[in-house]
Design a protein around this motif. Structure first.
Motif, PDB file in Angstrom:
ATOM      1  N   ASP A 105       0.880  -1.184  -0.021  1.00 11.47           N
ATOM      2  CA  ASP A 105      -0.011   0.009  -0.068  1.00 11.47           C
ATOM      3  C   ASP A 105       1.128   1.119  -0.162  1.00 11.47           C
ATOM      4  O   ASP A 105       0.618   2.219  -0.801  1.00 11.47           O
ATOM      5  N   ALA A 108       2.692   1.695  -3.421  1.00  9.11           N
ATOM      6  CA  ALA A 108       1.377   2.291  -4.336  1.00  9.11           C
ATOM      7  C   ALA A 108       1.242   3.811  -4.108  1.00  9.11           C
ATOM      8  O   ALA A 108       1.180   4.562  -5.144  1.00  9.11           O
ATOM      9  N   SER A 249       1.424  -1.566  -6.483  1.00  9.59           N
ATOM     10  CA  SER A 249       1.183  -2.138  -5.452  1.00  9.59           C
ATOM     11  C   SER A 249       1.949  -3.398  -5.097  1.00  9.59           C
ATOM     12  O   SER A 249       2.326  -3.738  -3.960  1.00  9.59           O
TER      13      SER A 249
END
Length: 464
Positions: A105, A108, A249
């Motif tokens: 996360d 990304a 990601s």
């Protein structure tokens, strides 16, 4: 650097098994009876007279209970970049557990690794990851023989989280601790998978932060044939993927490799880096610039994700991805060809090229390098993808190899102060540069903050 190396060696005061232990994978004393000699290892910390006396009283009985290498059980902890990893490995090579917590996360969100954010993420999960590794192995810390932890190279903020956890655990349970070189671990995990892999061998270590070609003479003895003078191939993959609007990601490399399968690798004639330099060093900064200009010329907007791109736009992105990958890997091939030639002048008996690190998971990379080794009558050894990316198994296994050579530190104090200054090595060369491969690039001259792992071990061996 010589004064730094002398200081590093002179301040060490470790206990090791007798120096007659042979340098081979199968060697480990039936009973390890430490005695004080000049050390062969660069520890996590400077040792005082108190700590050495504590080793002789509290650790010696524990070591004498070890009956063979196969009975060793080592916990490995890895936090050098963005993955929080831990694993438990037995001395016979059995992987008892492996746990990795990724920061997909954050990757990304920031389009790459943000050191401060990565440190906080490590801190939040490190206890859980280590405990899960022990639970999956059906063990507790009391069953461990030692704790191995990456101390460099890497991001210092991230390294600190792993080292702090390792020292706390080792101190609480009176366990020896082994400081691990991240790149050596990438190379040596191949010896866990391919048990016939003996020294000497060559290794190409490729990741987001490193490009390294080495000749592995022996455990702890490496010659650097080539390294990156600016950006590593993994960083170039990630940047290109970000500029192409790909899903970051799971890091940019896998996404770019997937898109490249749709493109024409010959559609854009990128120049191969460093064609005029007849050495084994790498450079990807120039290729990145070529890619950025190609993206701008085709008016590709990275704000529009690939999933929302028109068919024509997607085709353009795929062509750039394929063309970039072809040239990026061609650069690896050319450097490996020359490195094999150099290595054979030093060690004519080499039979294997190990390819490891996160980028070694790329199937296109593996296929092209397999062509190189076949042409040169060598065998390619690639760990499985889950052991190419950062993991605790490689750290634990490297710890086992060094532990059997007597290279470890005694348990840290159980009540170590929170402000203790850890010996972290964010820039730590693995081997000494091959004379013909030396580069005058400024980045290489300024990067040698710590003496190399090889120089420390070899210098201490000579003083015995």
């Amino acid at each position: 650097m010589l004064s730094s190396l002398s200081s590093t060696i002179s301040r060490l005061n470790l206990f090791y098994p007798k120096p007659s232990i042979p340098y081979s994978l199968s060697s480990c004393l039936k009973t390890l009876k430490p005695q004080p000699i000049i050390p062969r290892w660069s520890p996590l910390h400077s040792l005082s007279t108190h700590s050495t006396s504590r080793l002789s009283t509290s650790l010696k009985p524990q070591l004498e209970t070890l009956v063979s290498k196969d009975d060793l059980v080592v916990l490995g902890i890895e936090t050098s970049c963005d993955d929080t990893a831990a694993a438990v490995v037995r001395g016979n090579g059995e992987i008892l557990s492996q746990v990795v917590s990724s920061q997909a996360d954050l990757l990304a969100k920031y389009g790459g690794v943000a050191p401060k954010m990565a440190e906080e993420a490590h801190s939040q999960v490190i206890d859980q990851v280590v405990q899960e590794a022990l639970d999956k192995a059906n063990l507790t810390a009391t069953n461990l023989s030692a704790v191995a932890v990456t101390i460099g190279p890497g991001l210092s903020l991230c390294l600190r989280v792993g080292v702090r956890k390792a020292r706390k655990l080792a101190g609480s349970f009176n366990l020896p601790i082994i400081g691990i070189h991240h790149m050596e671990a990438h190379a040596l995990v191949a010896r866990l998978i391919e048990r016939e892999l003996q020294f000497p061998f060559m290794a190409l270590l490729i990741s987001g932060g490193h490009n390294l070609l080495i000749l592995a003479h022996d455990l702890g003895h490496y010659i650097q044939l080539g390294t990156t003078i600016d950006d590593a191939i993994g960083e170039a993959y990630d940047k290109t993927a970000k500029w192409l609007g790909l899903d970051m990601s799971r890091s940019g490399g896998p996404a770019l490799e997937e898109l490249a399968r749709e493109g024409d690798a010959e559609s854009i004639k990128f120049s191969t880096p460093m064609k005029q330099h007849k050495d084994c060093n790498f450079s990807y900064a120039g290729l990145k610039t070529q890619v950025r200009l190609a993206i701008e010329s085709k008016n590709i907007n990275a704000e529009i994700p690939i999933s929302s791109a028109s068919s024509q736009d997607r085709r353009s992105r795929a062509d750039i991805a394929a063309s970039f990958q072809r040239v990026a890997v061609l650069h690896l091939e050319e450097r490996c060809d020359r490195a094999i030639e150099w290595a054979r002048k030093i060690e004519p008996s080499i039979k294997h090229l190990v390819v490891s690190g996160g980028v070694a998971s790329n199937q296109y990379v593996r296929a092209r390098l397999d062509h190189v080794v076949t042409k040169n009558s060598l065998q390619l050894v690639c760990p499985p993808p889950k052991l190419c990316t950062d993991n605790g198994v490689m750290v634990a296994w490297t710890g086992i190899e060094h532990f059997c050579m007597g290279r470890f530190d005694p348990p840290p104090p159980a009540d170590e102060h929170e402000d203790y200054m850890y010996d972290l090595r964010p820039r730590w060369p693995l081997g000494e540069e091959f004379a013909e491969g030396r580069s005058e690039a400024r980045s290489l001259r300024t990067a040698r903050i710590h003496p190399s792992l090889t120089s420390i071990i070899q210098a201490s061996l000579q003083q015995q």
